[in-house]
Design an enzyme around this catalytic site. Structure first.
Site, PDB file in Angstrom:
ATOM      1  N   TRP A 188       0.862  -1.191   0.000  1.00 47.97           N
ATOM      2  CA  TRP A 188       0.000   0.000   0.000  1.00 47.97           C
ATOM      3  C   TRP A 188       0.891   1.231   0.000  1.00 47.97           C
ATOM      4  O   TRP A 188       1.906   1.281   0.712  1.00 47.97           O
ATOM      5  CB  TRP A 188      -0.894   0.036   1.237  1.00 47.97           C
ATOM      6  CG  TRP A 188      -1.622   1.346   1.378  1.00 47.97           C
ATOM      7  CD1 TRP A 188      -2.750   1.730   0.737  1.00 47.97           C
ATOM      8  CD2 TRP A 188      -1.220   2.469   2.176  1.00 47.97           C
ATOM      9  NE1 TRP A 188      -3.089   3.027   1.089  1.00 47.97           N
ATOM     10  CE2 TRP A 188      -2.157   3.506   1.978  1.00 47.97           C
ATOM     11  CE3 TRP A 188      -0.145   2.705   3.046  1.00 47.97           C
ATOM     12  CZ2 TRP A 188      -2.061   4.750   2.605  1.00 47.97           C
ATOM     13  CZ3 TRP A 188      -0.052   3.950   3.678  1.00 47.97           C
ATOM     14  CH2 TRP A 188      -1.013   4.950   3.458  1.00 47.97           C
ATOM     15  N   GLU A 229      -3.141  -2.865  -2.386  1.00 42.79           N
ATOM     16  CA  GLU A 229      -4.237  -2.266  -1.611  1.00 42.79           C
ATOM     17  C   GLU A 229      -4.576  -0.866  -2.092  1.00 42.79           C
ATOM     18  O   GLU A 229      -3.706  -0.001  -2.217  1.00 42.79           O
ATOM     19  CB  GLU A 229      -3.853  -2.218  -0.128  1.00 42.79           C
ATOM     20  CG  GLU A 229      -4.925  -1.625   0.761  1.00 42.79           C
ATOM     21  CD  GLU A 229      -4.499  -1.582   2.229  1.00 42.79           C
ATOM     22  OE1 GLU A 229      -5.327  -1.167   3.061  1.00 42.79           O
ATOM     23  OE2 GLU A 229      -3.347  -1.947   2.539  1.00 42.79           O
ATOM     24  N   LYS A 231      -7.070   2.797  -1.947  1.00 42.53           N
ATOM     25  CA  LYS A 231      -7.647   3.723  -0.974  1.00 42.53           C
ATOM     26  C   LYS A 231      -8.378   4.811  -1.731  1.00 42.53           C
ATOM     27  O   LYS A 231      -7.938   5.226  -2.819  1.00 42.53           O
ATOM     28  CB  LYS A 231      -6.555   4.322  -0.089  1.00 42.53           C
ATOM     29  CG  LYS A 231      -7.075   5.060   1.130  1.00 42.53           C
ATOM     30  CD  LYS A 231      -5.947   5.363   2.113  1.00 42.53           C
ATOM     31  CE  LYS A 231      -6.481   5.990   3.387  1.00 42.53           C
ATOM     32  NZ  LYS A 231      -5.433   6.200   4.397  1.00 42.53           N
ATOM     33  N   ASP A 262      -9.838  -3.086   2.030  1.00 43.84           N
ATOM     34  CA  ASP A 262      -9.920  -2.522   3.377  1.00 43.84           C
ATOM     35  C   ASP A 262     -11.268  -1.826   3.473  1.00 43.84           C
ATOM     36  O   ASP A 262     -11.541  -0.896   2.710  1.00 43.84           O
ATOM     37  CB  ASP A 262      -8.774  -1.538   3.600  1.00 43.84           C
ATOM     38  CG  ASP A 262      -8.730  -0.952   5.002  1.00 43.84           C
ATOM     39  OD1 ASP A 262      -9.781  -0.513   5.495  1.00 43.84           O
ATOM     40  OD2 ASP A 262      -7.640  -0.910   5.595  1.00 43.84           O
ATOM     41  N   HIS A 265     -11.527   1.921   3.245  1.00 43.18           N
ATOM     42  CA  HIS A 265     -10.908   2.628   2.127  1.00 43.18           C
ATOM     43  C   HIS A 265     -11.868   2.958   0.991  1.00 43.18           C
ATOM     44  O   HIS A 265     -11.451   3.164  -0.141  1.00 43.18           O
ATOM     45  CB  HIS A 265      -9.733   1.811   1.584  1.00 43.18           C
ATOM     46  CG  HIS A 265      -8.523   1.868   2.455  1.00 43.18           C
ATOM     47  ND1 HIS A 265      -7.279   1.411   2.052  1.00 43.18           N
ATOM     48  CD2 HIS A 265      -8.349   2.343   3.709  1.00 43.18           C
ATOM     49  CE1 HIS A 265      -6.403   1.588   3.033  1.00 43.18           C
ATOM     50  NE2 HIS A 265      -7.036   2.158   4.048  1.00 43.18           N
ATOM     51  N   HIS A 289      -8.648  -6.256   4.955  1.00 42.43           N
ATOM     52  CA  HIS A 289      -8.242  -5.499   6.131  1.00 42.43           C
ATOM     53  C   HIS A 289      -9.543  -5.050   6.789  1.00 42.43           C
ATOM     54  O   HIS A 289     -10.231  -4.154   6.287  1.00 42.43           O
ATOM     55  CB  HIS A 289      -7.377  -4.297   5.759  1.00 42.43           C
ATOM     56  CG  HIS A 289      -5.933  -4.649   5.591  1.00 42.43           C
ATOM     57  ND1 HIS A 289      -4.972  -3.698   5.348  1.00 42.43           N
ATOM     58  CD2 HIS A 289      -5.294  -5.838   5.655  1.00 42.43           C
ATOM     59  CE1 HIS A 289      -3.789  -4.297   5.262  1.00 42.43           C
ATOM     60  NE2 HIS A 289      -3.969  -5.593   5.442  1.00 42.43           N
ATOM     61  N   ASP A 297     -11.778   6.714   6.616  1.00 44.14           N
ATOM     62  CA  ASP A 297     -10.834   5.688   7.066  1.00 44.14           C
ATOM     63  C   ASP A 297     -10.142   6.103   8.358  1.00 44.14           C
ATOM     64  O   ASP A 297      -8.960   6.440   8.383  1.00 44.14           O
ATOM     65  CB  ASP A 297      -9.794   5.428   5.970  1.00 44.14           C
ATOM     66  CG  ASP A 297      -8.787   4.367   6.389  1.00 44.14           C
ATOM     67  OD1 ASP A 297      -9.162   3.483   7.161  1.00 44.14           O
ATOM     68  OD2 ASP A 297      -7.636   4.453   5.945  1.00 44.14           O
ATOM     69  N   ASP A 299     -10.027   4.075  11.040  1.00 43.93           N
ATOM     70  CA  ASP A 299      -9.471   2.861  11.639  1.00 43.93           C
ATOM     71  C   ASP A 299      -9.836   2.669  13.105  1.00 43.93           C
ATOM     72  O   ASP A 299      -8.964   2.558  13.958  1.00 43.93           O
ATOM     73  CB  ASP A 299      -7.941   2.855  11.469  1.00 43.93           C
ATOM     74  CG  ASP A 299      -7.531   2.605  10.024  1.00 43.93           C
ATOM     75  OD1 ASP A 299      -8.109   1.702   9.408  1.00 43.93           O
ATOM     76  OD2 ASP A 299      -6.656   3.312   9.517  1.00 43.93           O
ATOM     77  N   ASP A 329      -6.916  -4.073  10.651  1.00 48.50           N
ATOM     78  CA  ASP A 329      -6.147  -2.842  10.455  1.00 48.50           C
ATOM     79  C   ASP A 329      -6.855  -1.688  11.158  1.00 48.50           C
ATOM     80  O   ASP A 329      -7.723  -1.032  10.596  1.00 48.50           O
ATOM     81  CB  ASP A 329      -5.984  -2.533   8.971  1.00 48.50           C
ATOM     82  CG  ASP A 329      -5.030  -1.371   8.727  1.00 48.50           C
ATOM     83  OD1 ASP A 329      -4.424  -0.886   9.713  1.00 48.50           O
ATOM     84  OD2 ASP A 329      -4.873  -0.944   7.572  1.00 48.50           O
TER      85      ASP A 329
END
Length: 421
Positions: A188, A229, A231, A262, A265, A289, A297, A299, A329
């Protein structure tokens, strides 16, 4: 403390209820351990790493909060992960970023890292009996300050990061070889533009060139597997992200790589659970993820919500367990970090167990017969079935704290270990 006899009685009642729906809870208890979740090492220390623990985070990476007890070195990171794994049912994996190497014998820049810097991790994973995954670290570095790494038009910068990619793949292959379990190597990059760019195509052409160079060497899949990955955007890259989902999905399909999804993302109305079966029409495997985005994002610690449940359900309903690699993640520095791990991992595991307790064949039959009322009704009734009794019995079988008992264990660890850091 949980009463073992009460747990067993509750399980037997739950077993009967699920059996009435055609679900074998014993089969579920055997199958759930097939789900191995890769625990991200960066929750222990807020993504600081061991390369330069006092350095500033950059590249769209941000951990908020200052809860006491943060891990300060590899020894503490490993000790925290051991504690986490002792509170989780089943066997998991560990996910390590490139900036978490052992540099006690001298610093090594990102384009010079070697297996020796991660041999301690490999040996530790072997001792724990778990597999290990790996990631390149294309952020929090002077050569990433421009906002561009593999897509940079500065050839010196671009070559530096291509070499980093090559090194990470060599290390990942050796990890998989030594541990006799394929190491997932995820790539990423934070590359993007804060304001509206003109030459989007030029940036993406540079990224393609860099990836092609970095992936030129083939490694046996029994040793390592590549993932890329995407985003949607990040801090400092609000107007355009070079490695968008469209870009990486195309690259993954063309070059037989895994696409990493993810669930933080994407735009808030996009659901990763809906993407899994689409991607697996065209790629062999995907990497997940799992996180909990709030607005974007950010997290947050995973909780048992509808989005995570759909992800698990799609994997189980379609028998995708062997084609999906599950990792976490998130990084929350505002609460006990060990607690964050345990809550997030258990929530993900619970989602998979709930999916396995679903009478999928009956639901599919309703759907194919156009019995949409019956499908909806059964899905609603499943929400109040005694899943918790099966989960508690699973934890009891695995010899880990049942229900909320892990809270006291983490509080004791905080008092005895974390508070003294």
């Amino acid at each position: 403390m949980a009463n073992k006899e009460m747990i067993k009685k509750a399980y037997e009642l739950a077993k009967e209820q699920y059996a009435a729906l055609g679900v074998d809870t014993e089969a579920v208890l055997n199958k759930i351990n097939e789900i191995k979740i890769s625990l991200h090492c960066w929750q222990t220390d807020d993504v600081s790493g061991t390369e330069n623990p006092d350095g500033q985070l950059s590249g769209g990476i941000q951990a908020t909060g200052n809860y006491p007890g943060k891990a300060r070195n590899i020894t503490e990171i490993m000790a925290d992960l051991e504690k986490v794994m002792s509170l989780l049912p089943g066997k998991q994996r560990v996910n390590v970023h490139a900036l978490y190497g052992d540099f006690s014998d001298g610093a090594a820049d990102r384009d010079a890292i070697e297996v020796k810097h991660f041999q301690g991790w490999i040996d530790w994973c072997k001792k724990q009996g778990v597999g290990m995954d790996f990631n390149g670290s294309f952020f929090s570095h002077p050569k990433a300050d421009s906002g561009f790494t593999l897509s940079s038009k500065d050839e010196e910068v671009r070559k530096f990061w291509v070499e980093h990619l090559k090194r990470t793949r060599e290390i990942a292959a050796e990890i998989g070889k030594q541990l006799e379990s394929p190491c997932v190597l995820n790539t990423w990059i934070p590359d993007g533009s804060k304001d509206t760019p003109v030459d989007r195509n030029g940036m993406r052409s540079q990224l393609t060139k860099s990836l092609d160079e970095g992936f030129a060497t083939e490694f046996p899949k029994e040793y390592m597997k590549d993932a890329v990955e995407s985003k949607v955007f990040g801090i400092g890259a609000e107007s355009m992200t070079v490695g968008s989902h469209d870009y990486y999905l195309g690259y993954a399909i063309k070059n037989n790589k895994m696409i990493c999804l993810d669930n933080g993302h994407f735009h808030p109305t996009e659901v990763v659970g809906d993407k899994i079966s689409s991607c697996l029409q065209f790629v062999d495997e995907v990497l997940l993820h799992v996180t909990r985005p709030v607005r974007w994002d950010s997290d947050h610690v995973v909780t048992l919500n509808e989005e995570v449940q759909l992800i698990a359900s799609e994997i189980v309903r379609n028998d995708f367990i062997g084609r999906v690699n599950v990792g976490l993640d998130f990084f929350d520095a505002s609460i006990n970090r060990i607690g964050a791990y345990v809550v997030g991992t258990r929530a993900t595991q619970k989602a998979f167990m709930i999916a396995m307790l679903e009478p999928t064949s009956t639901l599919v039959k309703y759907e194919e017969n156009g019995q949409n009322f019956e499908r909806l009704a059964l899905l609603e009734e499943l929400k109040t079935k005694p899943f918790g009794a099966v989960w508690d019995y699973y934890c009891l079988q695995e010899g880990v704290p049942v229900s909320e008992d892990y809270i006291a264990e983490i509080q004791a660890y905080e008092k005895e270990v974390l508070s003294k850091r």
